[in-house]
Design a protein around this motif. Sequence first.
Motif, mmCIF file in Angstrom:
data_model
loop_
_atom_site.group_PDB
_atom_site.id
_atom_site.type_symbol
_atom_site.label_atom_id
_atom_site.label_comp_id
_atom_site.label_asym_id
_atom_site.label_seq_id
_atom_site.Cartn_x
_atom_site.Cartn_y
_atom_site.Cartn_z
ATOM 1 N N GLY A 284 -35.210 -91.955 122.138
ATOM 2 C CA GLY A 284 -34.020 -92.801 122.300
ATOM 3 C C GLY A 284 -32.728 -92.027 122.269
ATOM 4 O O GLY A 284 -31.651 -92.620 122.330
ATOM 5 N N GLU A 285 -32.817 -90.682 122.182
ATOM 6 C CA GLU A 285 -31.622 -89.841 122.145
ATOM 7 C C GLU A 285 -31.729 -88.726 123.179
ATOM 8 O O GLU A 285 -32.806 -88.480 123.740
ATOM 9 C CB GLU A 285 -31.424 -89.225 120.751
ATOM 10 N N THR B 226 -24.719 -89.209 117.263
ATOM 11 C CA THR B 226 -25.550 -89.687 116.166
ATOM 12 C C THR B 226 -25.770 -88.631 115.090
ATOM 13 O O THR B 226 -26.428 -88.903 114.083
ATOM 14 C CB THR B 226 -26.917 -90.154 116.703
ATOM 15 N N PRO C 238 -26.970 -91.306 122.130
ATOM 16 C CA PRO C 238 -28.022 -92.233 122.569
ATOM 17 C C PRO C 238 -28.437 -91.950 124.008
ATOM 18 O O PRO C 238 -27.628 -91.513 124.824
ATOM 19 C CB PRO C 238 -27.353 -93.611 122.436
#
Length: 226
Positions: free
Chosen positions: A98-99, A145, A177
């Motif tokens: 997801g990153e 993040t 992200p």
Amino acid sequence: MSKTGDHARTAPKVAVRAIVSRWARSLAEVPRWIWIAVAALIALVLVVVAIGGFAQAQTAPAALGADDEARASVYAVTVLDAEFTDEVESEYLEAEPGEKLLVMTMRMENLSDAPIGVGTTADRTKAGLVNTDDPLIELTGATATDSVSVWRADGSSGQVILQPGVPSEVMLAWTVPDDAFPDGGVSLDIHEVEIRRGAVILSSSVVTWRAAETFARISVTPTEAP
């Protein structure tokens, strides 16, 4: 009580009334259109003040691209290359599900008279280029993040310290992200520096660079790693 004393006390009052009367007559002789114009001007000034018309104008940031130098008072930065990738093996960096990693190669130059660190403090100077609440080099359009990873492009180890007047190629990696930057374009806001000296009594010699106005915005389109 003597008439002389009464006259001495009433004379100033008479003089004041005479002056007020002359002013009143003078004002009464002013044409009505002048009063209307004055009232309109006052109203206009009040409106301009209310909307901030007399506030200092903010200069729009210079729009720059890859290979364009953004030169502040005490540092300069140029984005040479940018890439989206899942990992950087040499630095043991790997994006979580997801990153993705946004990796940029930059040419940086320290224009001050003391060494500064990229992402760290060097010799009592807190430059705050990245990894602070208000970084001088600020990623826009997405929130990282994790902290920004910093290393030298030539692969040498250790903290990245910029010596005065010595340009260096530096790598920076933001973890963002996976759905960030859907159009593929990335921008960095580059801030001017406000220099503050001293923090507390025990560290009065500390120099801190704080982000001031955004003077440049660098926009690039990173490539996708195979």
